[in-house]
Scaffold this active site. Structure first.
Site: not given
Ligand code: UDP
Length: 373
Positions: A220-222
């Site tokens: 998860i990084h957006r």
């Protein structure tokens, strides 16, 4: 001899550029019939942590950057402005025939703007991708970069169609028209090459004591997830529930790490970002992959693993249509339900992304078009 200046700065770009640099070296060594290519690499510094940058240069055997700009950690505007200034200096010195940019980051945007203003042709790898969500900084970058590029290297048929809907190819100057070419996806080349290297070299399955096809891999990084506390809480809570049944491994991107207290989700196994070979090894062995990453959605497919995407839209629509990927948004119940459904699936690669020879295709287009433009 043609001169290419490659601009990279973020993790996914190191992987894509590694594949093209390797192909350039191979072709320069083998080819007497083709024009030799001299590549100069600029690393903007957008990703600067050792495990987001240095490890990729070592593992992927990327040539050392000729220029390290050291620009990272600021806001979008600040970074982009500083990068344009520094890249312009390098381009004036190097005078390349092409500037080669990848994807949709601020480094891509800055490189494109600097080159276009100096009348240097830009070639964009991963042209034509659209989420149609302008809240994403990446979408803004893509739109501008595609407008200014001379050569638009699309990874898929969908990307070509997106550009056609926007009226591409456009006339750039009186003598120069853009060219849109479906070359396939350089990430597929990378998955094939590094996939077999990972099997030889990675010990991550043993280190994490994992059993093949018995764990979930998540990334998860957006910004749309990390900068929205409710979405982030929902996604990680869903993973925490799944982890009661099957281990969930989550390499934490620095942006996500800032926004999360891992102890609040005790069932999830949080780890530091992985080098590429370890990442590929986990991807190959995962039962399901849960992600908001563009690259990881495709890698799941390349390695035959079902994917649940925690976004409301994707640039890789063909995977959703083929049933290999589900868009679950940030809804806890839907994420859990989709993971449960997708873990039963077997995925077959239908070659939406070319034949694994995209890097060579890109180089040959750069050589060919250099004569035309
Ligand atoms: N990746 C990696 N280590 C990790 C997480 C991701 O090597 O811990 C790789 C992943 O396999 C993919 C790329 O990084 O090739 C994706 O980058 P990211 O998700 O940061 O960017 P995006 O693809 O969304 O632009």
């Amino acid at each position: 001899m043609i001169k290419i200046t490659t601009i990279i700065g973020a993790r996914p770009q190191f992987i894509k550029a590694a594949t093209v640099s390797r192909a350039i070296a191979q072709q320069n060594q083998n080819g007497h019939q083709v024009t030799p290519v001299k590549e100069t690499i600029i690393h903007t510094g957008q990703h600067f942590d050792t495990n987001m940058s240095e490890v990729f240069f070592q593992e992927l055997e990327i040539p050392r950057p000729d220029y390290n700009l050291g620009i990272g950690g600021g806001s979008h505007g600040k970074n982009t402005g500083r990068m344009i200034e520094a890249i312009e200096d390098v381009l004036v010195r190097e005078q390349p025939d092409w500037v080669l940019v990848y994807g949709d980051t601020d480094s891509t945007l800055a490189g494109t703007l600097a080159a276009a203003k100096l009348h240097i042709s830009v070639a964009h790898v991963e042209a034509g991708l659209r989420s149609y969500n302008r809240n994403m900084p990446e979408e803004i970058n893509r739109i501008v970069v595609d407008q200014l590029s001379t050569l638009l290297f699309c990874p898929t048929r969908t990307a070509v169609e997106n550009l056609e809907k926007e009226g591409f190819p456009h006339q750039l100057t009186s003598g120069t028209r853009q060219a849109v070419v479906n070359v396939g996806d350089v990430m597929y080349d990378a998955a094939l090459y590094y996939g077999s290297r990972a099997l030889e070299k990675s010990g991550i399955m043993q280190t994490l004591e994992l059993t093949t096809k018995a764990f979930v891999l998540a990334t998860i990084h957006r910004a749309e997830n990390t900068d929205n506390p409710e979405r982030l809480l929902n996604i990680i809570s869903a993973l925490n529930q799944i982890a009661a049944e099957m281990p969930v491994i989550l390499p934490l991107h620095p942006r996500t790490k800032q926004k999360l207290v891992p102890a609040d989700f005790p069932a999830v196994t949080f780890i530091d970002p992985l080098g590429y070979l370890d990442m590929v090894m986990l991807e190959k062995n995962a039962r399901v992959i849960v992600t908001d990453s563009g690259g990881v959605q495709k890698e799941a497919y390349f390695h035959g693993v079902p994917c649940v995407t925690v976004r409301d839209e994707t640039e890789w629509l063909e995977l959703v249509t083929a049933g290999a990927n589900r868009l679950s948004g940030a809804d806890i119940e839907l994420i859990i339900e989709d993971i449960q459904q997708m873990k039963k699936l077997n995925i077959v690669n239908e070659e939406f992304y070319g034949s694994g020879q995209t890097a060579f295709h890109i180089i040959s287009e750069l050589q060919k078009r250099n004569i035309i433009f």
